[in-house]
Scaffold this motif. Structure first.
Motif, PDB file in Angstrom:
ATOM      1  N   LEU A   1     -13.807  -2.697  -9.737  1.00  0.00           N
ATOM      2  CA  LEU A   1     -12.520  -2.033  -9.999  1.00  0.00           C
ATOM      3  C   LEU A   1     -12.229  -1.968 -11.494  1.00  0.00           C
TER       4      LEU A   1
ATOM      5  N   TRP B   1     -14.194  -9.535  -0.693  1.00  0.00           N
ATOM      6  CA  TRP B   1     -13.916  -9.842  -2.096  1.00  0.00           C
ATOM      7  C   TRP B   1     -14.491 -11.207  -2.526  1.00  0.00           C
TER       8      TRP B   1
ATOM      9  N   CYS C   1      -9.351   1.370  -2.966  1.00  0.00           N
ATOM     10  CA  CYS C   1     -10.392   0.436  -3.398  1.00  0.00           C
ATOM     11  C   CYS C   1     -11.780   0.946  -2.988  1.00  0.00           C
TER      12      CYS C   1
ATOM     13  N   TYR D   1      -4.032  -1.869  -8.746  1.00  0.00           N
ATOM     14  CA  TYR D   1      -3.643  -0.481  -8.461  1.00  0.00           C
ATOM     15  C   TYR D   1      -2.527  -0.030  -9.402  1.00  0.00           C
TER      16      TYR D   1
ATOM     17  N   LYS E   1     -12.869   3.824  -5.337  1.00  0.00           N
ATOM     18  CA  LYS E   1     -13.163   3.440  -6.714  1.00  0.00           C
ATOM     19  C   LYS E   1     -14.448   2.629  -6.808  1.00  0.00           C
ATOM     20  N   THR E   2     -14.790   1.894  -5.748  1.00  0.00           N
ATOM     21  CA  THR E   2     -15.976   1.029  -5.818  1.00  0.00           C
ATOM     22  C   THR E   2     -17.185   1.639  -5.124  1.00  0.00           C
TER      23      THR E   2
ATOM     24  N   VAL F   1     -16.346  -2.532   0.401  1.00  0.00           N
ATOM     25  CA  VAL F   1     -14.992  -3.010   0.692  1.00  0.00           C
ATOM     26  C   VAL F   1     -14.582  -2.513   2.070  1.00  0.00           C
TER      27      VAL F   1
ATOM     28  N   VAL G   1      -4.812  -7.616  -5.541  1.00  0.00           N
ATOM     29  CA  VAL G   1      -5.455  -6.305  -5.727  1.00  0.00           C
ATOM     30  C   VAL G   1      -4.419  -5.229  -6.010  1.00  0.00           C
TER      31      VAL G   1
END
Length: 880
Positions: free
Chosen positions: A170, A161, A142, A234, A145-146, A154, A230
């Protein structure tokens, strides 16, 4: 499996967390149960009989559980729940304080704990990012990707969140077409969360498992609920992750292959150019057509010198570089487990070596032939000049002789005149006999000119034939005239004895004078000061005979004086000329004066020639002094480089530094060879072709120099390949030194190659069990096929290193490439051009499209490509 986190029963009493977990776990279970056509409404009630619990486990695991009990009694339900719990335990999950009775009784805390255990095992445990797993792996995924997104940080699975931006980031990272991230606001968490929930449910098939208000209004949202939700993202995007990984692997493989193909193309181009140059050059070196003139042959010799100085050395470098490139390419192919490079037909390294040997074979005799031809032309020039001189003297002598012999003057002569004519004829015959040697010399010179293939042999033969024909005619006419005079002699008795004596003595003396003039004007060809000194000695001997010749001249002139005295005394009629000979005392005097003038001229010419030969001798000694120093230096360097090639001298970098220093020393020494080339050229320009002061010819020095350049270049290339192998195999310098020490210990011949018996002994010393029959012999035979695939009967150091590191090396394989393509193709047996262009960089996508053949399997659409055959071809395999 031990749980990453133990669930806390007390926390489950928190109404907010209980609500979040109940909603999230129920939605998660239903996302899987709907695949079986069912769902649950109440998580603590619907799992009590164990049936849907067993069904859920079958769906998420893809395995069959034992047949459930169909009864509705409590013990039937407990049995079914136990079957489910036993299956969970069989997957390595350690269930803490969770029993079938609590589930059957509808204990919400136990039920939620059990479902969290299932989620951890089947949805989160297998997540792995950079060797982390489960919760840490999912959190790292996470974060990565962010990372590029503003206002997103994160750090956990609860407060990070709450504003909804992390979920939107995401989705946008993988599907930018679904969310306009730039329009989102951090102060609108409810809107952000609902946007993420709605998009995920509508387009990603991820059911809504949380309520935006619960997350925003809770100080710390439930970590398990958020993690469960979450994890669905994935898994939803896992295919894209696999595709990205597969694309990276394929790009890496294709880049290696493209680089190797570029090296192959460069090798083919260099090999073609070198072979074409050899093909053009060999006929020129094999052409032994002689030129008619000395200047033309000297131009050929100069062309050959220019070829050796300017044209061949770059080709020697190209040949050496070609071998180095070929060895480097083969090393790279071997390290990447590609098949060995096989050049086009006729362009193997051995083919180039054979062509090069043909070139050197043609070159070997070419210079010798040129020098022999120049000597031959020198000899021809000398002989031709000698022929012209002797022929001119003879033709001068014979001019008018046929007319004289054809006269019939004796018919009206008196007895005395007839006798005079007869004596004169006898003198002529004596003169004629004396000229016989000259005619024979002329014929012998003409014969030698023919044997040496003189270019103007036709005119020489014609002139020689005319002289011989005339000589035969003179002999015939002489005999006829003698016969006629002898017939008249019977009628005529008177003749002047003194004139006859003059004729008899003057004729040979005149011939001696002619011979002396001819010898003094004769040309010579010598090659040393000793030969010149021999000519000087002979000339001194000739000068020693001059006093006696002068006395003979006085005696002959005295006879003529006595004739005149007798004629005056007795009143005889004295003719203008001697009736027995046309030679006059003035002729003898004139020729004698000519001899006296030619003697000092000959002295000067011989001394000049002696000085020239002495200068040539100095050139010989100068060349020999340099050659005797350069030759041993080159030989010593060749031996020194050979020792460096097989000896241990520190690290590879230190060995390379030493070799580079040797190479620089050799380059610096090149000026000495160039100076020697200059002295060699001076010798050849002076037409000096022998040198007794040295055993080293320029050709020896050139060959030794080329061998030294090739040896140092090859040795440097071997060390470079060892560096390449060390780095590619991950070897330390100590390991490489250990390998080298072991190899050198068993390399008995010290030539960089072990024989099979020595190699076996080396392996046994390193712990390999190769002693005894079948097992040991079979294992050794298997190893030999790896280190000596061509059955050459020797093991090189490179092959030895490859064997010692091969089994531990991590390399790509054809199976891995096929698996990567299969991911890009969406598990199909073929792939399309559009998929390749979407997943790979443009250059490598087009490379694959050009190289892949059409897929011919069943159900293939138009344009389908066979990635399995392509992957196998990269590694030289016919099938997987």
């Amino acid at each position: 499996m031990e749980q990453e986190e133990d669930w806390d029963r007390d926390l489950l009493l928190d109404p907010a967390w209980e609500k979040q977990q109940r909603k999230t776990f129920t939605a998660w279970c239903n996302s899987h149960l709907r695949k079986a056509g069912t769902q649950i409404e109440n998580i603590e009630e619907d799992f009590r009989n164990g049936l849907k619990l067993m069904l859920l486990l079958e769906v998420i695991s893809g395995e069959r559980l034992p047949r459930p009990d169909k009864g509705k009694m409590r013990f039937h339900k407990i049995a079914n729940v136990n079957k489910a719990l036993d299956f969970i335990a069989s997957k390595g999950v350690k269930l803490v304080s969770i029993g079938a009775e609590e589930i059957v009784d509808g204990n919400l805390k136990m039920t939620l704990g059990m479902i969290w255990t299932i989620i951890l095992r089947f949805a989160i445990q297998d997540i792995s990012v950079e060797e982390t797993s489960a919760k840490e792996g999912l959190l790292l995924w996470c974060q990565r990707k962010t990372a590029p997104y503003r206002n997103v940080n994160v750090q956990n699975f609860h407060t990070s969140w709450k504003d909804g931006l992390a979920l939107c980031a995401l989705i946008h990272r993988h599907r930018p077409d679904l969310i306009d991230y730039a329009k989102l606001r951090k102060d609108d968490p409810i809107g952000n969360l609902n946007t993420a929930f709605e998009v995920a449910e509508k387009y990603l098939d991820i059911p809504k498992m949380l309520d935006a208000e619960d997350i925003v209004n809770t100080p710390k949202p439930d970590e398990k609920a958020v993690m469960t939700y979450v994890s669905c993202f994935y898994h939803a995007f896992a295919g894209a992750e696999q595709a990205e990984t597969a694309a990276n692997r394929i790009c890496k493989v294709l880049a290696v292959n493209q680089e190797n193909e570029k090296l192959m193309e460069e090798y083919e181009k260099l090999a073609s150019e070198l072979l074409e140059w050899i093909r053009r050059t060999v006929p020129w070196l094999e052409n032994r057509t002689s030129e008619p003139s000395m200047s033309a042959m000297q131009r050929k010799l100069e062309d050959f010198r220019e070829y050796r100085r300017l044209h061949k050395p770059p080709r020697v470098q190209e040949k050496c570089q070609l071998e180095i490139n070929f060895n480097t390419l083969q090393t790279k192919l071997r390290l990447s487990h590609r098949p060995a490079f096989m050049p086009s037909e006729g362009k193997l390294v051995s083919d180039i070596a054979n062509a090069w040997r043909g070139l050197e074979q043609a070159e070997k005799g070419y210079e010798d032939w040129l020098l022999a031809e120049i000597r031959r032309l020198q000899r021809l020039t000398h002989l031709a000049e000698k022929f012209r001189q002797k022929a001119s003297l003879h033709e001068t002598w014979t001019r008018g002789k046929e007319d004289m012999l054809s006269q019939r003057d004796y018919e009206s002569a008196s007895l005395q005149e007839v006798r005079a004519l007869l004596r004169r004829h006898e003198a002529f015959e004596s003169d004629l006999a004396a000229h016989q040697d000259r005619v024979e010399q002329i014929a012998a010179i003409a014969q030698e000119l023919n044997e040496l293939d003189y270019h103007d042999a036709a005119s020489v033969n014609s002139r020689c034939q005319a002289i011989c024909d005339q000589w035969d005619s003179l002999g015939t006419l002489t005999q006829k005239r003698r016969d006629a005079l002898e017939r008249m002699e019977k009628l005529l008795e008177t003749i002047d004895q003194l004139q006859l004596e003059f004729a008899r003595r003057a004729a040979p003396f005149n011939n001696w004078l002619d011979g002396a003039v001819e010898d003094l004007q004769d040309v010579w060809l010598v090659h040393s000061a000793e030969e010149t000194q021999s000519l000087i000695t002979a000339h001194d001997q000739f000068k020693a005979t001059l006093p006696e010749a002068d006395r003979e001249r006085g005696a002959i002139l005295g006879i003529q004086g006595e004739i005149q005295k007798i004629c005056q005394t007795y009143g005889l009629r004295l003719t203008v000329t001697n009736p027995y000979i046309s030679l006059t005392p003035q002729d003898i005097t004139s020729k004698w004066e000519m001899v006296r003038k030619l003697v000092p001229s000959r002295d000067q010419t011989l001394q000049e020639e002696l000085a020239r030969q002495q200068a040539n001798e100095r050139l010989r000694r100068q060349f020999a002094a340099q050659a005797n120093a350069i030759g041993p230096w080159i030989q010593g360097k060749v031996e020194e480089v050979g020792r460096l090639a097989v000896g241990l001298a520190g690290s590879l970098e230190e060995q390379m530094a030493g070799l580079r220093q040797q190479e620089q020393n050799i380059i610096n020494y090149k000026s000495n060879v160039d100076r020697l080339e200059g002295d060699h050229q001076l010798l050849q320009e002076s037409l000096v072709f022998d040198n007794k002061h040295t055993v080293y010819s320029m050709e020896h020095i050139r060959v030794g120099w080329e061998q030294l350049l090739t040896s140092i270049a090859r040795t440097i290339n071997e060390v470079e390949n060892q560096v390449l192998t060390r780095d590619a195999k991950g070897l330390s310098q100590e390991q490489l030194n250990e390998f080298r020490a072991s190899f050198n210990h068993f390399d008995r011949k010290r030539n960089g190659m072990m024989e099979p018996d020595d190699f076996r002994a080396c392996l046994i010393s390193m712990g390999y069990d190769l002693v005894g029959v079948p097992p040991g012999e079979a294992e050794f035979a298997r190893i030999m096929t790896m280190v000596d695939p061509n059955a050459a009967g020797v093991v090189t150091f490179q092959a030895f290193i490859d064997f010692m590191t091969r089994e531990t090396a991590e390399t790509d394989t054809a199976e891995q490439v096929v698996a990567s393509f299969k991911i890009l193709a969406g598990d199909k047996n073929y792939i399309t051009g559009e998929e390749l262009r979407r997943e790979l960089p443009p250059e490598q996508a087009e490379y694959c499209i050009r190289r892949m053949v059409a897929y011919t399997g069943p159900g293939a659409p138009s344009g389908a490509l066979d990635y399995v055959a392509f992957s196998n071809a990269l590694y030289g395999e016919s099938d997987l």
